[in-house]
Design a protein around this motif. Structure first.
Motif, PDB file in Angstrom:
ATOM      1  N   GLU A   1       0.847  -1.216   0.085  1.00  0.00           N
ATOM      2  CA  GLU A   1      -0.402  -0.467   0.298  1.00  0.00           C
ATOM      3  C   GLU A   1       0.860   1.345  -0.268  1.00  0.00           C
ATOM      4  OE1 GLU A   1      -2.839  -0.387  -0.881  1.00  0.00           O
ATOM      5  OE2 GLU A   1      -2.881  -2.176  -0.455  1.00  0.00           O
ATOM      6  N   LEU A   2       2.033   1.127   0.307  1.00  0.00           N
ATOM      7  CA  LEU A   2       2.526   2.975   0.577  1.00  0.00           C
ATOM      8  C   LEU A   2       3.418   2.949  -0.943  1.00  0.00           C
ATOM      9  CD1 LEU A   2       4.478   2.239   4.452  1.00  0.00           C
ATOM     10  CD2 LEU A   2       2.621   3.583   3.419  1.00  0.00           C
ATOM     11  N   LEU A   3       4.150   1.261  -1.303  1.00  0.00           N
ATOM     12  CA  LEU A   3       4.170   1.719  -2.756  1.00  0.00           C
ATOM     13  C   LEU A   3       3.034   2.304  -4.076  1.00  0.00           C
ATOM     14  CD1 LEU A   3       5.739  -1.696  -3.251  1.00  0.00           C
ATOM     15  CD2 LEU A   3       6.833   0.445  -2.096  1.00  0.00           C
ATOM     16  N   LYS A   4       1.989   2.265  -3.885  1.00  0.00           N
ATOM     17  CA  LYS A   4       0.770   2.153  -4.122  1.00  0.00           C
ATOM     18  C   LYS A   4       0.783   4.006  -4.493  1.00  0.00           C
ATOM     19  CE  LYS A   4      -1.518  -2.137  -4.705  1.00  0.00           C
ATOM     20  NZ  LYS A   4      -2.180  -3.067  -3.478  1.00  0.00           N
ATOM     21  N   ILE A   5       0.324   4.252  -2.679  1.00  0.00           N
ATOM     22  CA  ILE A   5       0.685   5.531  -1.981  1.00  0.00           C
ATOM     23  C   ILE A   5       1.782   5.990  -3.059  1.00  0.00           C
ATOM     24  CG2 ILE A   5       0.490   6.697  -0.112  1.00  0.00           C
ATOM     25  CD1 ILE A   5      -0.425   4.479   1.292  1.00  0.00           C
ATOM     26  N   ARG A   6       2.845   6.521  -2.560  1.00  0.00           N
ATOM     27  CA  ARG A   6       4.201   7.045  -2.943  1.00  0.00           C
ATOM     28  C   ARG A   6       3.806   7.415  -4.586  1.00  0.00           C
ATOM     29  NH1 ARG A   6       6.188  11.200  -3.394  1.00  0.00           N
ATOM     30  NH2 ARG A   6       8.392  10.949  -3.837  1.00  0.00           N
ATOM     31  N   ALA A   7       3.987   5.822  -5.484  1.00  0.00           N
ATOM     32  CA  ALA A   7       3.447   6.161  -7.078  1.00  0.00           C
ATOM     33  C   ALA A   7       2.456   7.306  -6.942  1.00  0.00           C
ATOM     34  CB  ALA A   7       3.089   4.802  -7.074  1.00  0.00           C
ATOM     35  N   SER A   8       1.314   7.062  -6.566  1.00  0.00           N
ATOM     36  CA  SER A   8       0.075   8.404  -7.379  1.00  0.00           C
ATOM     37  C   SER A   8       0.280   9.524  -6.381  1.00  0.00           C
ATOM     38  CB  SER A   8      -1.471   7.804  -5.495  1.00  0.00           C
ATOM     39  OG  SER A   8      -1.512   6.367  -6.672  1.00  0.00           O
ATOM     40  N   GLN A   9       1.087   9.328  -5.227  1.00  0.00           N
ATOM     41  CA  GLN A   9       1.714  11.780  -4.986  1.00  0.00           C
ATOM     42  C   GLN A   9       2.451  11.718  -6.048  1.00  0.00           C
ATOM     43  OE1 GLN A   9       3.831  10.012  -1.311  1.00  0.00           O
ATOM     44  NE2 GLN A   9       1.825  10.899  -0.701  1.00  0.00           N
ATOM     45  N   LEU A  10       3.433  10.479  -6.807  1.00  0.00           N
ATOM     46  CA  LEU A  10       3.860  11.212  -8.215  1.00  0.00           C
ATOM     47  C   LEU A  10       3.515  11.412  -9.021  1.00  0.00           C
ATOM     48  CD1 LEU A  10       7.436   8.999  -7.009  1.00  0.00           C
ATOM     49  CD2 LEU A  10       6.804  11.280  -7.034  1.00  0.00           C
ATOM     50  N   ASN A  11       2.236  10.577  -9.021  1.00  0.00           N
ATOM     51  CA  ASN A  11       1.162  11.004 -10.328  1.00  0.00           C
ATOM     52  C   ASN A  11       0.465  12.094  -9.990  1.00  0.00           C
ATOM     53  OD1 ASN A  11       2.893   9.021 -12.636  1.00  0.00           O
ATOM     54  ND2 ASN A  11       2.023   7.521 -11.383  1.00  0.00           N
ATOM     55  N   GLY A  12      -0.114  12.682  -8.970  1.00  0.00           N
ATOM     56  CA  GLY A  12      -0.952  13.412  -8.469  1.00  0.00           C
ATOM     57  C   GLY A  12      -2.411  12.231  -9.039  1.00  0.00           C
TER      58      GLY A  12
ATOM     59  N   LEU B   1      10.880   1.502  -2.126  1.00  0.00           N
ATOM     60  CA  LEU B   1      10.061   2.671  -2.476  1.00  0.00           C
ATOM     61  C   LEU B   1      10.951   3.513  -3.013  1.00  0.00           C
ATOM     62  CD1 LEU B   1       9.284   3.553   1.623  1.00  0.00           C
ATOM     63  CD2 LEU B   1       7.844   3.606  -0.669  1.00  0.00           C
ATOM     64  N   ALA B   2      12.500   3.501  -3.219  1.00  0.00           N
ATOM     65  CA  ALA B   2      12.739   4.056  -4.328  1.00  0.00           C
ATOM     66  C   ALA B   2      13.162   2.716  -5.621  1.00  0.00           C
ATOM     67  CB  ALA B   2      14.526   3.820  -3.558  1.00  0.00           C
ATOM     68  N   LEU B   3      12.839   2.217  -5.504  1.00  0.00           N
ATOM     69  CA  LEU B   3      12.773   0.862  -6.709  1.00  0.00           C
ATOM     70  C   LEU B   3      10.998   1.772  -7.586  1.00  0.00           C
ATOM     71  CD1 LEU B   3      13.890  -0.496  -9.028  1.00  0.00           C
ATOM     72  CD2 LEU B   3      12.511  -2.382  -7.697  1.00  0.00           C
ATOM     73  N   CYS B   4      10.144   1.845  -6.888  1.00  0.00           N
ATOM     74  CA  CYS B   4       8.814   1.971  -7.369  1.00  0.00           C
ATOM     75  C   CYS B   4       8.773   3.542  -7.937  1.00  0.00           C
ATOM     76  CB  CYS B   4       8.191   1.778  -5.960  1.00  0.00           C
ATOM     77  SG  CYS B   4       5.965   2.940  -6.509  1.00  0.00           S
ATOM     78  N   GLU B   5       9.913   4.614  -7.172  1.00  0.00           N
ATOM     79  CA  GLU B   5       9.461   5.975  -7.318  1.00  0.00           C
ATOM     80  C   GLU B   5      10.659   5.592  -8.675  1.00  0.00           C
ATOM     81  OE1 GLU B   5      11.517   8.486  -5.029  1.00  0.00           O
ATOM     82  OE2 GLU B   5       9.473   8.890  -3.497  1.00  0.00           O
TER      83      GLU B   5
ATOM     84  N   VAL C   1       8.040  -5.461  -6.579  1.00  0.00           N
ATOM     85  CA  VAL C   1       8.117  -4.522  -6.359  1.00  0.00           C
ATOM     86  C   VAL C   1       7.641  -3.951  -8.034  1.00  0.00           C
ATOM     87  CG1 VAL C   1       9.318  -2.444  -5.923  1.00  0.00           C
ATOM     88  CG2 VAL C   1       9.255  -4.670  -4.262  1.00  0.00           C
ATOM     89  N   SER C   2       8.614  -4.798  -8.937  1.00  0.00           N
ATOM     90  CA  SER C   2       8.226  -3.621 -10.029  1.00  0.00           C
ATOM     91  C   SER C   2       7.366  -4.051 -10.640  1.00  0.00           C
ATOM     92  CB  SER C   2       9.329  -4.624 -11.212  1.00  0.00           C
ATOM     93  OG  SER C   2      10.760  -4.050 -10.505  1.00  0.00           O
ATOM     94  N   TRP C   3       6.915  -4.988 -10.275  1.00  0.00           N
ATOM     95  CA  TRP C   3       5.121  -5.397 -11.029  1.00  0.00           C
ATOM     96  C   TRP C   3       4.500  -4.409 -10.894  1.00  0.00           C
ATOM     97  CZ3 TRP C   3       4.107  -7.252 -15.817  1.00  0.00           C
ATOM     98  CH2 TRP C   3       4.808  -8.005 -16.318  1.00  0.00           C
ATOM     99  N   LEU C   4       3.937  -4.223  -8.975  1.00  0.00           N
ATOM    100  CA  LEU C   4       3.198  -3.325  -8.450  1.00  0.00           C
ATOM    101  C   LEU C   4       3.398  -2.565  -8.323  1.00  0.00           C
ATOM    102  CD1 LEU C   4       3.933  -4.867  -4.746  1.00  0.00           C
ATOM    103  CD2 LEU C   4       1.378  -5.438  -6.257  1.00  0.00           C
ATOM    104  N   SER C   5       4.529  -2.287  -8.859  1.00  0.00           N
ATOM    105  CA  SER C   5       4.835  -0.382  -9.497  1.00  0.00           C
ATOM    106  C   SER C   5       4.024  -0.161 -11.261  1.00  0.00           C
ATOM    107  CB  SER C   5       5.981   0.030  -9.375  1.00  0.00           C
ATOM    108  OG  SER C   5       6.304   0.203  -8.054  1.00  0.00           O
ATOM    109  N   ALA C   6       4.406  -1.118 -11.526  1.00  0.00           N
ATOM    110  CA  ALA C   6       3.570  -0.352 -13.123  1.00  0.00           C
ATOM    111  C   ALA C   6       1.598  -0.759 -12.851  1.00  0.00           C
ATOM    112  CB  ALA C   6       4.101  -2.390 -13.927  1.00  0.00           C
TER     113      ALA C   6
END
Length: 150
Positions: free
Chosen positions: A40-51, A93-97, A127-132
């Motif tokens: 969930e933190l990964l999803k939140i961080r990517a969503s923050q970056l994407n707005g 988190l770094a990889l997701c970002e 992590v890569s697939w979750l980020s994608a």
């Protein structure tokens, strides 16, 4: 807010395929031992970056249901400057970002090296697939202008 084509409804076959890919990514994360709160933190961080306000609200709620602390949620945007996150979480988190911002730095060697120092190959893959997946969901929600009302 303007009305736009809802991409998840306009092509249900494509959206169903994305949902299946997301389920496969979640299953791989389970198999790799990626903690559900970290997901969930990964999803939140990517969503923050994407707005993506729609995904931010959804995944923040999901993280809270899983028992994530409000302190960690409040600093996830500045995770690198806090002491709230473990080495595994920081690497993920770094990889997701970096995956989210792939057009900026193309997942540089330093990020990948940091991730591979603490994550297994299976965890890096998960992590890569979750980020994608979250990046695809962000793009669909933002393009469709999913409503986010109080």
């Amino acid at each position: 807010m303007e009305t736009r084509v809802n991409l998840s409804k306009s092509d249900p076959t494509a959206y169903t395929a994305l949902l299946a890919m997301n389920e496969a990514a979640s299953a791989a994360a389970d198999a790799a031992g990626i903690d559900p709160k970290l997901r969930e933190l990964l999803k939140i961080r990517a969503s923050q970056l994407n707005g993506c306000s729609y995904c931010l609200r959804m995944h923040t709620r999901d993280a809270l249901k899983l028992g994530e602390s409000t302190d960690r949620l409040s600093v996830v945007a500045a995770w690198a400057d806090s002491e709230y996150f473990s080495a595994v979480e920081r690497a993920a988190l770094a990889l997701c970002e970096s995956i989210t911002l792939v057009s900026v730095d193309h997942v540089p060697r330093g990020v990948y090296t940091m991730a591979s120092a603490v994550l297994t190959n299976e965890q890096i893959s998960a992590v890569s697939w979750l980020s994608a997946a979250i990046n695809m969901f962000n793009r669909i929600a933002i393009t469709s202008r999913y409503p986010v009302k109080p």
